[in-house]
Design a protein around this motif. Sequence first.
Motif, PDB file in Angstrom:
ATOM      1  N   GLY A  52      31.236  57.732   3.321  1.00  0.00           N
ATOM      2  CA  GLY A  52      30.650  59.065   3.308  1.00  0.00           C
ATOM      3  C   GLY A  52      31.514  60.071   2.574  1.00  0.00           C
ATOM      4  N   PRO A  53      30.926  61.149   2.059  1.00  0.00           N
ATOM      5  CA  PRO A  53      31.702  62.169   1.340  1.00  0.00           C
ATOM      6  C   PRO A  53      32.583  62.981   2.276  1.00  0.00           C
ATOM      7  CG  PRO A  53      29.447  62.908   1.628  1.00  0.00           C
ATOM      8  CD  PRO A  53      29.494  61.497   2.146  1.00  0.00           C
ATOM      9  N   HIS A  54      33.593  63.625   1.711  1.00  0.00           N
ATOM     10  CA  HIS A  54      34.534  64.433   2.478  1.00  0.00           C
ATOM     11  C   HIS A  54      33.820  65.607   3.143  1.00  0.00           C
ATOM     12  CE1 HIS A  54      38.100  66.857   3.385  1.00  0.00           C
ATOM     13  NE2 HIS A  54      38.806  65.749   3.214  1.00  0.00           N
ATOM     14  N   GLU A  55      34.262  65.965   4.334  1.00  0.00           N
ATOM     15  CA  GLU A  55      33.624  67.034   5.096  1.00  0.00           C
ATOM     16  C   GLU A  55      33.693  68.383   4.392  1.00  0.00           C
ATOM     17  OE1 GLU A  55      37.635  67.688   7.829  1.00  0.00           O
ATOM     18  OE2 GLU A  55      35.684  67.427   8.777  1.00  0.00           O
ATOM     19  N   HIS A  56      34.675  68.579   3.514  1.00  0.00           N
ATOM     20  CA  HIS A  56      34.809  69.854   2.823  1.00  0.00           C
ATOM     21  C   HIS A  56      33.904  69.976   1.606  1.00  0.00           C
ATOM     22  CE1 HIS A  56      39.145  70.125   4.577  1.00  0.00           C
ATOM     23  NE2 HIS A  56      38.228  70.534   5.444  1.00  0.00           N
ATOM     24  N   LEU A  57      33.108  68.934   1.340  1.00  0.00           N
ATOM     25  CA  LEU A  57      32.243  68.966   0.163  1.00  0.00           C
ATOM     26  C   LEU A  57      31.230  70.100   0.244  1.00  0.00           C
ATOM     27  CD1 LEU A  57      31.342  67.666  -2.480  1.00  0.00           C
ATOM     28  CD2 LEU A  57      29.864  66.153  -1.156  1.00  0.00           C
ATOM     29  N   SER A  58      30.807  70.465   1.455  1.00  0.00           N
ATOM     30  CA  SER A  58      29.809  71.531   1.597  1.00  0.00           C
ATOM     31  C   SER A  58      30.294  72.843   1.006  1.00  0.00           C
ATOM     32  CB  SER A  58      29.448  71.724   3.076  1.00  0.00           C
ATOM     33  OG  SER A  58      30.611  72.053   3.822  1.00  0.00           O
ATOM     34  N   ARG A  59      31.626  73.059   0.977  1.00  0.00           N
ATOM     35  CA  ARG A  59      32.161  74.287   0.375  1.00  0.00           C
ATOM     36  C   ARG A  59      31.866  74.341  -1.118  1.00  0.00           C
ATOM     37  NH1 ARG A  59      37.719  73.718   2.982  1.00  0.00           N
ATOM     38  NH2 ARG A  59      38.335  73.292   0.832  1.00  0.00           N
ATOM     39  N   ALA A  60      31.853  73.177  -1.740  1.00  0.00           N
ATOM     40  CA  ALA A  60      31.642  73.122  -3.183  1.00  0.00           C
ATOM     41  C   ALA A  60      30.200  73.403  -3.568  1.00  0.00           C
ATOM     42  CB  ALA A  60      32.061  71.758  -3.713  1.00  0.00           C
ATOM     43  N   ILE A  61      29.282  73.316  -2.612  1.00  0.00           N
ATOM     44  CA  ILE A  61      27.878  73.596  -2.920  1.00  0.00           C
ATOM     45  C   ILE A  61      27.410  74.835  -2.154  1.00  0.00           C
ATOM     46  CG2 ILE A  61      27.296  71.244  -3.539  1.00  0.00           C
ATOM     47  CD1 ILE A  61      26.278  70.756  -0.754  1.00  0.00           C
ATOM     48  N   GLY A  62      28.312  75.781  -2.026  1.00  0.00           N
ATOM     49  CA  GLY A  62      27.960  77.079  -1.443  1.00  0.00           C
ATOM     50  C   GLY A  62      27.766  77.065   0.046  1.00  0.00           C
ATOM     51  N   GLY A  63      28.393  76.143   0.726  1.00  0.00           N
ATOM     52  CA  GLY A  63      28.297  76.105   2.182  1.00  0.00           C
ATOM     53  C   GLY A  63      26.993  75.558   2.705  1.00  0.00           C
ATOM     54  N   ARG A  64      26.111  75.101   1.819  1.00  0.00           N
ATOM     55  CA  ARG A  64      24.826  74.568   2.268  1.00  0.00           C
ATOM     56  C   ARG A  64      25.023  73.229   2.967  1.00  0.00           C
ATOM     57  NH1 ARG A  64      23.835  75.732  -3.022  1.00  0.00           N
ATOM     58  NH2 ARG A  64      23.469  73.528  -3.517  1.00  0.00           N
ATOM     59  N   LYS A  65      24.044  72.890   3.794  1.00  0.00           N
ATOM     60  CA  LYS A  65      24.088  71.619   4.497  1.00  0.00           C
ATOM     61  C   LYS A  65      23.960  70.475   3.500  1.00  0.00           C
ATOM     62  CE  LYS A  65      21.938  69.044   8.259  1.00  0.00           C
ATOM     63  NZ  LYS A  65      20.853  69.036   9.272  1.00  0.00           N
ATOM     64  N   LEU A  66      24.804  69.468   3.679  1.00  0.00           N
ATOM     65  CA  LEU A  66      24.785  68.344   2.750  1.00  0.00           C
ATOM     66  C   LEU A  66      23.481  67.564   2.850  1.00  0.00           C
ATOM     67  CD1 LEU A  66      28.362  66.816   3.112  1.00  0.00           C
ATOM     68  CD2 LEU A  66      27.432  68.045   1.161  1.00  0.00           C
ATOM     69  N   LYS A  67      22.906  67.296   1.697  1.00  0.00           N
ATOM     70  CA  LYS A  67      21.750  66.423   1.629  1.00  0.00           C
ATOM     71  C   LYS A  67      22.219  65.086   1.083  1.00  0.00           C
ATOM     72  CE  LYS A  67      17.092  66.022  -0.272  1.00  0.00           C
ATOM     73  NZ  LYS A  67      16.073  66.636  -1.165  1.00  0.00           N
ATOM     74  N   LEU A  68      22.232  64.090   1.938  1.00  0.00           N
ATOM     75  CA  LEU A  68      22.791  62.797   1.571  1.00  0.00           C
ATOM     76  C   LEU A  68      21.717  61.856   1.019  1.00  0.00           C
ATOM     77  CD1 LEU A  68      25.138  62.273   4.636  1.00  0.00           C
ATOM     78  CD2 LEU A  68      25.703  63.213   2.394  1.00  0.00           C
ATOM     79  N   PRO A  69      22.084  60.999   0.081  1.00  0.00           N
ATOM     80  CA  PRO A  69      23.392  60.914  -0.563  1.00  0.00           C
ATOM     81  C   PRO A  69      23.603  62.036  -1.569  1.00  0.00           C
ATOM     82  CG  PRO A  69      21.900  59.337  -1.557  1.00  0.00           C
ATOM     83  CD  PRO A  69      21.157  59.942  -0.398  1.00  0.00           C
ATOM     84  N   VAL A  70      24.854  62.458  -1.730  1.00  0.00           N
ATOM     85  CA  VAL A  70      25.197  63.546  -2.645  1.00  0.00           C
ATOM     86  C   VAL A  70      25.139  63.023  -4.077  1.00  0.00           C
ATOM     87  CG1 VAL A  70      26.964  65.222  -3.266  1.00  0.00           C
ATOM     88  CG2 VAL A  70      26.672  64.545  -0.882  1.00  0.00           C
ATOM     89  N   SER A  71      24.589  63.825  -4.992  1.00  0.00           N
ATOM     90  CA  SER A  71      24.427  63.385  -6.375  1.00  0.00           C
ATOM     91  C   SER A  71      25.786  63.229  -7.058  1.00  0.00           C
ATOM     92  CB  SER A  71      23.577  64.383  -7.154  1.00  0.00           C
ATOM     93  OG  SER A  71      24.324  65.555  -7.412  1.00  0.00           O
ATOM     94  N   PRO A  72      25.882  62.329  -8.046  1.00  0.00           N
ATOM     95  CA  PRO A  72      27.136  62.155  -8.786  1.00  0.00           C
ATOM     96  C   PRO A  72      27.607  63.436  -9.457  1.00  0.00           C
ATOM     97  CG  PRO A  72      25.659  60.315  -9.220  1.00  0.00           C
ATOM     98  CD  PRO A  72      24.879  61.332  -8.444  1.00  0.00           C
ATOM     99  N   VAL A  73      26.654  64.230  -9.980  1.00  0.00           N
ATOM    100  CA  VAL A  73      27.023  65.479 -10.656  1.00  0.00           C
ATOM    101  C   VAL A  73      27.710  66.430  -9.683  1.00  0.00           C
ATOM    102  CG1 VAL A  73      26.150  67.529 -11.831  1.00  0.00           C
ATOM    103  CG2 VAL A  73      25.187  65.280 -12.372  1.00  0.00           C
ATOM    104  N   THR A  74      27.163  66.529  -8.460  1.00  0.00           N
ATOM    105  CA  THR A  74      27.764  67.395  -7.445  1.00  0.00           C
ATOM    106  C   THR A  74      29.143  66.887  -7.047  1.00  0.00           C
ATOM    107  OG1 THR A  74      25.591  67.995  -6.569  1.00  0.00           O
ATOM    108  CG2 THR A  74      27.484  68.335  -5.126  1.00  0.00           C
ATOM    109  N   MET A  75      29.277  65.584  -6.894  1.00  0.00           N
ATOM    110  CA  MET A  75      30.562  65.012  -6.519  1.00  0.00           C
ATOM    111  C   MET A  75      31.614  65.265  -7.591  1.00  0.00           C
ATOM    112  SD  MET A  75      30.375  63.402  -3.511  1.00  0.00           S
ATOM    113  CE  MET A  75      31.600  62.102  -3.533  1.00  0.00           C
TER     114      MET A  75
END
Length: 477
Positions: A52-75
């Motif tokens: 699974g992706p790191h818990e801090h990933l939501s900060r990188a997408i403006g604090g929005r709730k993660l929609k899994l799986p996260v796209s490669p571009v977002t990662m």
Amino acid sequence: MWVYRSMVRRAKNKDSCEDENSGNESQRTQESGAGSCYLDDDLAHLTKLRSGPHEHLSRAIGGRKLKLPVSPVTMLAARESNFSGRGRFSTSDSCHMLSRFLPTHGPTKLDEIRSRTYVSQFSADGSLFVAGFQRSQIRVYNVEKDWKVQKDIMAKSLRWTITDTCLSPDQRFLVYSSMSPLVHIVNIQSATTESLANITEIHDGLNFSVDDNDDEDEISIFSVKFSTDGRELVAASGDGSIYVYDLGANKLNIRITAHLSDVNTVCFADESGNLIYSGSDDKLCKVWDRRCLVSRGQAAGVLTGHLEGITYIDSRGDGRYFISNGKDQTTKLWDIRKMTSNASPQHESDWDYRWMEYPQKARKLKHANDLSLATYKGHSVLCTLIRCYFSPIYSTAQKYIYTGSSDCSVYIYDLVSGARVAMLDYHDAPVRDCSWHPIYPMLVSSSWDGVIARWDFPGDGLQPLPKPKRNHRRIIY
């Protein structure tokens, strides 16, 4: 494909897969006819942590709730923004990306021989691939040199077929077995390409008979595996026994009277070599602890749940979990902490998987004392001893299991949800064995039609082969 290769290069420098990051893996939508389980166990949580992706990933997408799986571009964007504070992907981030590159495109035909293919496996580092055929032939391919045949072996003292092959951990030697008490060993790193038994090269024979009075017709080796240190071999036999051979001393070390019927599969549970898993036509999986064999003389535990005989076992490598294929048309996941001290013998049926269809009513039955964690359904285990495996730890964090099938296909299941995530349909005969490359999104299937076929992740420019016309005659083992 460039994204995958970039991820692989970066992942080679990562920490252990034990990174303490969180993230929830989305449950895949089940396909029609797929498995119907959902894993509720510590293993499900561990699998999610490792893939699974790191818990801090939501900060990188403006604090929005993660929609899994996260796209490669977002990662990739999050990594460049240093969302984790490490300036790079964690191991689980990498697995979250890499595990989505499923090898479903193709296939590309690697080889075709006019003989049934019984076994096929990548080496631990993926540089070699071994395939064993019924008519005494074993081929070792150099994957890194465009699948050139590095060793073409004609086996010795073959009875019926090559039942199993195994590479030593250092990839210098290969052992092969057949319906015989002799297991032969070959040096695959020698300069000779054509290895004819005792003509161009010596194929040393390792005798698994306890004494000269043993009935050789009963000692048929169905499965043979190296220990992690390469010093021992463990073998499963048709006489109901498990054998451990000491290669250093060149002698049989242990014989365990293990089951009431053929032992079809055996393997070491982990790197220690202390625990051994076995599966038999008596429908039982057993766990053996070599540290207390002398004092107890019996299995450390028994796991019940299959309604028919077990064809193959694959260990997760942690000394705790393993999967098994059964002639009841299921793959089951086990935790040895749930094993019991004994089990009552099960009623023998008149059904024979080698030439009979599995009764439709039996597919709905469940063992009264099923100790398995999860059951995966959809593939078929008929005609021959179909094999199953965990997906690679490096690229997928073992979040999938995959298996051959007598309906000429390869099935891939999600470990946690039980959903069938892919079905690779090409061959014209049962797929007895298949192997997922330990690093790259590449899977090779081997079938009784004699074809070795490679499946890749879409995007490599390969054109898929046309499907052959199906021969619907049942093939007898």
